[in-house]
Each structure stands twice: as C-alpha cells, then as structure tokens.
Design a protein around this motif. Structure first.
Motif, PDB file in Angstrom:
ATOM      1  N   GLY A  40     -87.118  17.813 -15.838  1.00  0.00           N
ATOM      2  CA  GLY A  40     -86.979  18.806 -14.727  1.00  0.00           C
ATOM      3  C   GLY A  40     -86.822  20.130 -15.073  1.00  0.00           C
ATOM      4  O   GLY A  40     -86.069  20.551 -16.009  1.00  0.00           O
ATOM      5  N   SER A  41     -87.420  20.958 -14.241  1.00  0.00           N
ATOM      6  CA  SER A  41     -87.350  22.540 -14.861  1.00  0.00           C
ATOM      7  C   SER A  41     -86.199  23.264 -14.339  1.00  0.00           C
ATOM      8  O   SER A  41     -86.051  24.464 -14.509  1.00  0.00           O
ATOM      9  N   GLU A  42     -85.271  22.520 -13.467  1.00  0.00           N
ATOM     10  CA  GLU A  42     -84.100  23.288 -12.831  1.00  0.00           C
ATOM     11  C   GLU A  42     -83.205  23.520 -14.186  1.00  0.00           C
ATOM     12  O   GLU A  42     -82.361  24.369 -14.215  1.00  0.00           O
ATOM     13  N   SER A  43     -83.350  22.703 -15.194  1.00  0.00           N
ATOM     14  CA  SER A  43     -82.376  22.896 -16.236  1.00  0.00           C
ATOM     15  C   SER A  43     -83.561  22.994 -17.341  1.00  0.00           C
ATOM     16  O   SER A  43     -84.859  23.149 -17.018  1.00  0.00           O
ATOM     17  N   SER A  44     -83.269  23.445 -18.766  1.00  0.00           N
ATOM     18  CA  SER A  44     -84.128  23.678 -19.666  1.00  0.00           C
ATOM     19  C   SER A  44     -84.268  22.819 -20.786  1.00  0.00           C
ATOM     20  O   SER A  44     -84.731  22.732 -21.695  1.00  0.00           O
ATOM     21  N   GLU A  45     -83.696  21.641 -20.253  1.00  0.00           N
ATOM     22  CA  GLU A  45     -83.916  20.387 -21.199  1.00  0.00           C
ATOM     23  C   GLU A  45     -85.254  19.876 -21.178  1.00  0.00           C
ATOM     24  O   GLU A  45     -86.034  20.080 -20.144  1.00  0.00           O
ATOM     25  N   GLY A  46     -85.715  19.454 -22.376  1.00  0.00           N
ATOM     26  CA  GLY A  46     -87.170  19.241 -22.713  1.00  0.00           C
ATOM     27  C   GLY A  46     -88.309  20.425 -22.581  1.00  0.00           C
ATOM     28  O   GLY A  46     -89.314  20.095 -22.944  1.00  0.00           O
ATOM     29  N   ILE A  47     -87.893  21.648 -22.542  1.00  0.00           N
ATOM     30  CA  ILE A  47     -88.474  22.656 -23.101  1.00  0.00           C
ATOM     31  C   ILE A  47     -88.814  22.957 -24.571  1.00  0.00           C
ATOM     32  O   ILE A  47     -87.628  23.178 -25.227  1.00  0.00           O
ATOM     33  N   ILE A  48     -89.864  23.150 -25.143  1.00  0.00           N
ATOM     34  CA  ILE A  48     -90.051  23.197 -26.388  1.00  0.00           C
ATOM     35  C   ILE A  48     -89.770  24.751 -26.844  1.00  0.00           C
ATOM     36  O   ILE A  48     -90.548  25.585 -26.399  1.00  0.00           O
ATOM     37  N   ARG A  49     -88.806  24.993 -27.735  1.00  0.00           N
ATOM     38  CA  ARG A  49     -88.311  26.313 -27.632  1.00  0.00           C
ATOM     39  C   ARG A  49     -88.917  27.130 -29.030  1.00  0.00           C
ATOM     40  O   ARG A  49     -89.310  26.286 -29.904  1.00  0.00           O
ATOM     41  N   ALA A  50     -88.776  28.291 -29.286  1.00  0.00           N
ATOM     42  CA  ALA A  50     -89.495  29.036 -30.471  1.00  0.00           C
ATOM     43  C   ALA A  50     -88.238  28.572 -31.433  1.00  0.00           C
ATOM     44  O   ALA A  50     -86.896  28.353 -31.280  1.00  0.00           O
ATOM     45  N   TYR A 102     -93.031  25.341 -14.875  1.00  0.00           N
ATOM     46  CA  TYR A 102     -93.422  26.318 -13.939  1.00  0.00           C
ATOM     47  C   TYR A 102     -94.285  25.674 -12.881  1.00  0.00           C
ATOM     48  O   TYR A 102     -94.133  26.029 -11.735  1.00  0.00           O
ATOM     49  N   SER A 103     -95.162  24.557 -13.186  1.00  0.00           N
ATOM     50  CA  SER A 103     -96.106  24.052 -12.024  1.00  0.00           C
ATOM     51  C   SER A 103     -95.286  23.343 -11.066  1.00  0.00           C
ATOM     52  O   SER A 103     -95.547  23.166 -10.006  1.00  0.00           O
ATOM     53  N   GLU A 104     -93.857  22.976 -11.541  1.00  0.00           N
ATOM     54  CA  GLU A 104     -93.093  22.010 -10.868  1.00  0.00           C
ATOM     55  C   GLU A 104     -92.402  23.000  -9.644  1.00  0.00           C
ATOM     56  O   GLU A 104     -91.979  22.771  -8.711  1.00  0.00           O
ATOM     57  N   THR A 105     -91.493  24.069 -10.404  1.00  0.00           N
ATOM     58  CA  THR A 105     -90.560  24.813  -9.559  1.00  0.00           C
ATOM     59  C   THR A 105     -91.263  26.253  -9.355  1.00  0.00           C
ATOM     60  O   THR A 105     -90.738  26.885  -8.674  1.00  0.00           O
ATOM     61  N   GLY A 106     -92.244  26.881  -9.804  1.00  0.00           N
ATOM     62  CA  GLY A 106     -92.704  28.075  -9.730  1.00  0.00           C
ATOM     63  C   GLY A 106     -91.980  29.096 -10.430  1.00  0.00           C
ATOM     64  O   GLY A 106     -92.038  30.455 -10.089  1.00  0.00           O
ATOM     65  N   GLU A 107     -90.831  28.644 -11.424  1.00  0.00           N
ATOM     66  CA  GLU A 107     -90.212  29.643 -12.181  1.00  0.00           C
ATOM     67  C   GLU A 107     -90.158  29.416 -13.692  1.00  0.00           C
ATOM     68  O   GLU A 107     -90.514  28.279 -13.950  1.00  0.00           O
ATOM     69  N   PHE A 108     -90.277  30.496 -14.384  1.00  0.00           N
ATOM     70  CA  PHE A 108     -90.378  30.172 -15.929  1.00  0.00           C
ATOM     71  C   PHE A 108     -88.972  29.687 -16.423  1.00  0.00           C
ATOM     72  O   PHE A 108     -87.732  30.698 -16.088  1.00  0.00           O
ATOM     73  N   PRO A 109     -88.950  28.548 -16.921  1.00  0.00           N
ATOM     74  CA  PRO A 109     -87.748  28.172 -17.583  1.00  0.00           C
ATOM     75  C   PRO A 109     -87.013  28.927 -18.754  1.00  0.00           C
ATOM     76  O   PRO A 109     -87.578  29.560 -19.341  1.00  0.00           O
ATOM     77  N   GLU A 110     -85.917  28.811 -19.070  1.00  0.00           N
ATOM     78  CA  GLU A 110     -85.304  29.260 -20.227  1.00  0.00           C
ATOM     79  C   GLU A 110     -85.914  28.621 -21.394  1.00  0.00           C
ATOM     80  O   GLU A 110     -86.276  27.366 -21.402  1.00  0.00           O
ATOM     81  N   GLY A 111     -86.247  29.375 -22.301  1.00  0.00           N
ATOM     82  CA  GLY A 111     -87.252  28.929 -23.587  1.00  0.00           C
ATOM     83  C   GLY A 111     -88.563  29.071 -23.428  1.00  0.00           C
ATOM     84  O   GLY A 111     -89.255  28.558 -24.527  1.00  0.00           O
ATOM     85  N   THR A 112     -89.109  29.414 -22.289  1.00  0.00           N
ATOM     86  CA  THR A 112     -90.624  29.512 -22.162  1.00  0.00           C
ATOM     87  C   THR A 112     -91.041  30.538 -23.405  1.00  0.00           C
ATOM     88  O   THR A 112     -90.461  31.497 -23.676  1.00  0.00           O
ATOM     89  N   GLN A 113     -92.340  30.043 -23.916  1.00  0.00           N
ATOM     90  CA  GLN A 113     -92.870  30.697 -24.856  1.00  0.00           C
ATOM     91  C   GLN A 113     -94.313  31.171 -24.459  1.00  0.00           C
ATOM     92  O   GLN A 113     -94.948  30.184 -23.814  1.00  0.00           O
ATOM     93  N   ILE A 114     -94.967  32.425 -24.534  1.00  0.00           N
ATOM     94  CA  ILE A 114     -96.047  32.768 -24.170  1.00  0.00           C
ATOM     95  C   ILE A 114     -96.594  33.528 -25.214  1.00  0.00           C
ATOM     96  O   ILE A 114     -96.015  34.612 -25.739  1.00  0.00           O
ATOM     97  N   ALA A 115     -97.759  33.025 -25.886  1.00  0.00           N
ATOM     98  CA  ALA A 115     -98.598  33.894 -26.998  1.00  0.00           C
ATOM     99  C   ALA A 115     -99.772  34.443 -26.615  1.00  0.00           C
ATOM    100  O   ALA A 115    -100.378  34.081 -25.625  1.00  0.00           O
ATOM    101  N   LYS A 116     -99.915  35.680 -27.023  1.00  0.00           N
ATOM    102  CA  LYS A 116    -100.884  36.143 -26.775  1.00  0.00           C
ATOM    103  C   LYS A 116    -101.750  36.667 -28.126  1.00  0.00           C
ATOM    104  O   LYS A 116    -101.188  37.348 -29.088  1.00  0.00           O
ATOM    105  N   GLU A 117    -103.148  36.092 -28.174  1.00  0.00           N
ATOM    106  CA  GLU A 117    -103.836  36.654 -29.507  1.00  0.00           C
ATOM    107  C   GLU A 117    -104.898  37.733 -29.169  1.00  0.00           C
ATOM    108  O   GLU A 117    -105.650  37.477 -28.136  1.00  0.00           O
ATOM    109  N   LEU A 118    -104.975  38.694 -29.730  1.00  0.00           N
ATOM    110  CA  LEU A 118    -105.938  39.767 -29.633  1.00  0.00           C
ATOM    111  C   LEU A 118    -107.158  39.438 -30.269  1.00  0.00           C
ATOM    112  O   LEU A 118    -107.231  39.087 -31.598  1.00  0.00           O
ATOM    113  N   THR A 119    -108.420  39.792 -29.721  1.00  0.00           N
ATOM    114  CA  THR A 119    -109.529  39.873 -30.428  1.00  0.00           C
ATOM    115  C   THR A 119    -110.540  41.145 -29.995  1.00  0.00           C
ATOM    116  O   THR A 119    -110.185  41.652 -28.944  1.00  0.00           O
ATOM    117  N   THR A 120    -111.082  41.513 -30.837  1.00  0.00           N
ATOM    118  CA  THR A 120    -111.998  42.830 -30.676  1.00  0.00           C
ATOM    119  C   THR A 120    -112.971  42.721 -29.599  1.00  0.00           C
ATOM    120  O   THR A 120    -113.506  41.246 -29.215  1.00  0.00           O
TER     121      THR A 120
END
Length: 216
Positions: A40-50, A102-120
């Motif tokens: 459940g995304s109301e808590s941050s349990e189960g979120i893979i953290r950095a 996020y798909s469940e609640t529409g909120e980014f949970p604590e521990g969210t990781q978003i990666a951005k890779e740049l290309t030319t």
C-alpha cells in the motif's frame, strides 16, 4: 465398547482436522492483509529506496534502464538560440515500486527514485533547426549517452529541501558514470521544479505514462 471408542476417536480426529483447516484459512487471510499493507502506498513500506553512504552521497542506482520509462522531453539548441539549458533528450525512468504506489494513490511515496539519462541529438544535418533526415523522415533522433541524474524523495533525510526532494548528478559525460553523487544545491534544480513542475515537483506534464497511471 470398542465401537464406541472408535467413534469417539474418529470424532476427535475430525475436530482436530477442522481446527487445522480454520487455522490455515486464518493464516492465509492474515498473510494477504499483510501483503496489502506492505504494498500500500499510504505508507512507504515496500518502496525500494536509494542507497546512501555515510558521507551523505547516494550510490548510482542499479538497472535504471529496466525501470518504468515515462517520457523523453527534448529542447534542442537549434530551437533555443543555440544555447538551450538542456539540449539533450532526457530519458526518464521511475523505480517500479514507486510507480506502483503512484498508480494506486496518485501520490509519489517517500523513497521515490526517478532517474534521468541524457542522450545527444543524433547527427544533425539541418543546421536551421537541428533536425536530421532519416529513413522515417525529418525529425529528432537519439544519439549517444552523455549523463545520468537521479532525484529522490525523502522528507526525513532531506527535510530542508522543498517537498523533501533532492537531486543528484553522476556526471554530464559519456559512460561510465560516477558511482556516487552528492545532492545538488537547492537553487540548481529544486527551485525550478517547485515553480513549474506539474505534480509534486515532478514534471508530469511531460510524462504521459505518469499522467495515464494517476487515478482519476
């Protein structure tokens, strides 16, 4: 006498078996409920953290190209006076457990990781607008990897950062990227996200996958 003893023994056996079955059902229900609480995304349990180090630096995430791809915005130099702030394609990925929350609640949970890779931008052969003529037509096509960045939501670790988000760069260069990175100053990233991002410091207006995933 023997017949009564046999019947009594049989009755006890059935009672014991029934008790085991009831206990088994109870355990299954408890397990299912626990699983829902973990995911459940109301808590941050189960979120893979950095992964962080003692000096506060973050480790390069593993297998980020296998995360959920959400979009690839582009602002090429040729369309921005020759000096765009971000002239590369930005291939953006969200870690799967955070995406599920996020798909469940529409909120980014604590521990969210978003990666951005740049290309030319691939082999521009149209100096006027930076586009290329390729087999599919004239357009913008990805070239080579030139950088990796990561944003992490952690309101405890980054309690002084707006929204609890921190931003990291593993190098603006071709791979291999740096293995660790320290948080960038607030003004370098967070201020822009706070002013212009569509949803909780994330530029969801550029990421159709996240817009589609958010519950209505």
């Amino acid at each position: 006498m023997q017949n009564r003893l046999y019947k009594g023994s049989l009755a006890l056996t059935w009672l014991a078996t029934g008790a085991l079955l009831v206990a088994g059902c109870t355990q299954v229900e408890t397990s299912d409920t626990a699983g829902q609480e973990v995911t459940g995304s109301e808590s941050s349990e189960g979120i893979i953290r950095a992964s962080f180090n003692d000096d506060g630096s973050v480790n390069q995430p593993e297998n980020w190209r296998e995360w959920v791809f959400v979009g690839a915005p582009l602002t090429p130099n040729a369309l921005n006076g020759g000096a765009a702030p971000f002239p590369e394609f930005h291939n953006v990925y969200i870690e799967p457990s955070a995406y599920a929350a996020y798909s469940e609640t529409g909120e980014f949970p604590e521990g969210t990781q978003i990666a951005k890779e740049l290309t030319t931008v691939r082999d521009n052969n149209n100096a006027e607008n930076g586009s290329s003529q390729e087999v599919s037509g004239v357009g913008y096509f990805e070239g080579e990897f030139v950088g990796l960045e990561l944003t992490v939501k952690d309101s405890v670790r980054f309690k002084d950062e707006p929204g609890g988000w921190a931003y990291f760069s593993f190098g603006h260069k071709a791979p291999p990227y740096e293995q660790t990175a320290t948080a960038m100053p607030t003004d370098s990233c967070n201020a822009c996200h706070a002013e212009s991002a569509g949803d909780d410091f994330v530029f969801t207006q550029f990421y159709p996958v996240l817009r589609a995933a958010k519950p209505q």
